[in-house]
Motif scaffolding. Structure first.
Motif, PDB file in Angstrom:
ATOM      1  N   ARG A 233       0.863  -1.180   0.000  1.00 45.01           N
ATOM      2  CA  ARG A 233       0.000   0.000   0.000  1.00 45.01           C
ATOM      3  C   ARG A 233       0.897   1.226   0.000  1.00 45.01           C
ATOM      4  O   ARG A 233       1.764   1.360   0.860  1.00 45.01           O
ATOM      5  N   ASP A 234       0.709   2.066  -0.970  1.00 49.33           N
ATOM      6  CA  ASP A 234       1.538   3.268  -1.125  1.00 49.33           C
ATOM      7  C   ASP A 234       3.018   2.915  -1.207  1.00 49.33           C
ATOM      8  O   ASP A 234       3.884   3.614  -0.659  1.00 49.33           O
ATOM      9  N   GLY A 235       3.320   1.787  -1.892  1.00 53.52           N
ATOM     10  CA  GLY A 235       4.707   1.382  -2.087  1.00 53.52           C
ATOM     11  C   GLY A 235       5.354   0.699  -0.907  1.00 53.52           C
ATOM     12  O   GLY A 235       6.541   0.366  -0.956  1.00 53.52           O
ATOM     13  N   VAL A 236       4.591   0.467   0.153  1.00 54.43           N
ATOM     14  CA  VAL A 236       5.136  -0.170   1.358  1.00 54.43           C
ATOM     15  C   VAL A 236       4.499  -1.544   1.539  1.00 54.43           C
ATOM     16  O   VAL A 236       3.275  -1.675   1.468  1.00 54.43           O
ATOM     17  N   VAL A 237       5.321  -2.558   1.768  1.00 54.02           N
ATOM     18  CA  VAL A 237       4.796  -3.905   1.992  1.00 54.02           C
ATOM     19  C   VAL A 237       4.094  -3.948   3.349  1.00 54.02           C
ATOM     20  O   VAL A 237       4.689  -3.608   4.378  1.00 54.02           O
TER      21      VAL A 237
ATOM     22  N   GLN B  46      -9.000   3.561  10.717  1.00 55.54           N
ATOM     23  CA  GLN B  46      -9.362   3.549  12.114  1.00 55.54           C
ATOM     24  C   GLN B  46      -8.127   3.484  13.004  1.00 55.54           C
ATOM     25  O   GLN B  46      -7.152   2.820  12.685  1.00 55.54           O
ATOM     26  N   THR B  47      -8.166   4.172  14.113  1.00 59.39           N
ATOM     27  CA  THR B  47      -7.062   4.141  15.073  1.00 59.39           C
ATOM     28  C   THR B  47      -7.634   3.894  16.466  1.00 59.39           C
ATOM     29  O   THR B  47      -8.823   3.936  16.684  1.00 59.39           O
ATOM     30  N   GLY B  48      -6.759   3.657  17.404  1.00 61.03           N
ATOM     31  CA  GLY B  48      -7.197   3.497  18.791  1.00 61.03           C
ATOM     32  C   GLY B  48      -6.882   2.125  19.325  1.00 61.03           C
ATOM     33  O   GLY B  48      -6.171   1.969  20.293  1.00 61.03           O
ATOM     34  N   LYS B  49      -7.407   1.071  18.654  1.00 65.55           N
ATOM     35  CA  LYS B  49      -7.134  -0.285  19.090  1.00 65.55           C
ATOM     36  C   LYS B  49      -6.099  -0.920  18.181  1.00 65.55           C
ATOM     37  O   LYS B  49      -5.828  -0.455  17.079  1.00 65.55           O
ATOM     38  N   SER B  50      -5.559  -2.038  18.649  1.00 63.34           N
ATOM     39  CA  SER B  50      -4.542  -2.741  17.875  1.00 63.34           C
ATOM     40  C   SER B  50      -5.084  -3.137  16.506  1.00 63.34           C
ATOM     41  O   SER B  50      -6.210  -3.583  16.372  1.00 63.34           O
ATOM     42  N   GLN B  51      -4.258  -2.962  15.479  1.00 63.48           N
ATOM     43  CA  GLN B  51      -4.653  -3.329  14.140  1.00 63.48           C
ATOM     44  C   GLN B  51      -3.410  -3.666  13.332  1.00 63.48           C
ATOM     45  O   GLN B  51      -2.281  -3.395  13.734  1.00 63.48           O
ATOM     46  N   SER B  52      -3.593  -4.250  12.166  1.00 64.49           N
ATOM     47  CA  SER B  52      -2.474  -4.627  11.316  1.00 64.49           C
ATOM     48  C   SER B  52      -2.676  -4.042   9.935  1.00 64.49           C
ATOM     49  O   SER B  52      -3.613  -3.318   9.669  1.00 64.49           O
ATOM     50  N   GLY B  53      -1.779  -4.423   9.016  1.00 61.56           N
ATOM     51  CA  GLY B  53      -1.933  -4.019   7.642  1.00 61.56           C
ATOM     52  C   GLY B  53      -1.699  -2.545   7.397  1.00 61.56           C
ATOM     53  O   GLY B  53      -2.239  -1.986   6.455  1.00 61.56           O
ATOM     54  N   LYS B  54      -0.874  -1.927   8.211  1.00 67.33           N
ATOM     55  CA  LYS B  54      -0.641  -0.502   8.029  1.00 67.33           C
ATOM     56  C   LYS B  54       0.853  -0.225   7.903  1.00 67.33           C
ATOM     57  O   LYS B  54       1.647  -0.962   8.391  1.00 67.33           O
TER      58      LYS B  54
END
Length: 211
Positions: free
Chosen positions: A46-50, A203-211
């Motif tokens: 995403r946006d050139g970043v794996v 979304q922010t605040g809680k744990s998430q991945s793929g960013k």
């Protein structure tokens, strides 16, 4: 004696060179030339970043994202190498839980998970893949039913119409291979990336991945 050993040694070295070096290098080169993306690990950018792989799930937990199947993979405890700690989707330690249907711990965990999910969407039955772990612990996909079950929570968290979320699920659903093999499925990572692209916010605040 040497006369009898020489052919054996020559054959051993030749087979080692062919099967242990030449063949793997040839297959790697051919795969890289014909299927470069798959040979490199089916990486997602995403946006050139794996940000992940299409083959390995991620631990999304934020309310505004679709959640994948539970993962029972573990990793060494940083505080005590003789112990392990939960590490969802740990590709270095793929495997499932050793808890069986007679395990009270498993029954209690499933019961609690079902109750939590029912509180999010009381009007729909809880899909099985949202409360059970996959055999590998790395499953990147969920059933369309599991994705649709989460639509009310995601719509509320993102402030969009629930029908919009359901349309996104339908668009991202993959059918059976050749129409007969496997089951319909949805990639959680692809679905969440499409969700961000459609709603225009992360979304922010809680744990998430793929960013």
């Amino acid at each position: 004696m040497l006369k009898h050993l020489r052919p054996t040694l020559v054959l051993t070295v030749a087979l080692l060179a062919i099967t242990g070096i030449a063949y793997p290098l040839a297959m790697t080169g051919i795969a890289g030339a014909i299927f470069p993306a798959k040979a490199a690990g089916s990486l997602v950018e995403r946006d050139g970043v794996v940000i992940g792989s299409a083959l390995i799930g991620q631990n999304f937990t934020a309310d505004g994202y679709f959640h994948g199947r539970l993962s029972a993979t573990v990793a060494p405890d940083p505080a005590d190498a003789s112990k392990t700690v939960a590490a969802p989707y740990n590709a270095a330690n793929s495997g499932g839980s050793n808890l069986g249907p007679t395990s009270q711990a498993l029954l209690d965990r499933v019961k609690d998970d079902v109750a939590k999910l029912k509180s999010e969407n009381p009007s729909a039955p809880v899909p099985l893949d949202l409360v059970t772990t996959s055999g590998s612990g790395l499953d990147p996909d969920i059933s369309p039913e599991a994705a649709l079950f989460q639509a009310p929570r995601i719509a509320k968290a993102r402030g969009v119409a629930e029908d919009r979320i359901k349309e996104l699920v339908a668009a991202q659903t993959e059918g059976r291979l050749l129409g007969v093999l496997g089951e319909p499925r949805v990639s959680v990572l692809a679905l969440n990336l499409a969700l961000d692209a459609q709603t225009g916010k992360v979304q922010t605040g809680k744990s998430q991945s793929g960013k």
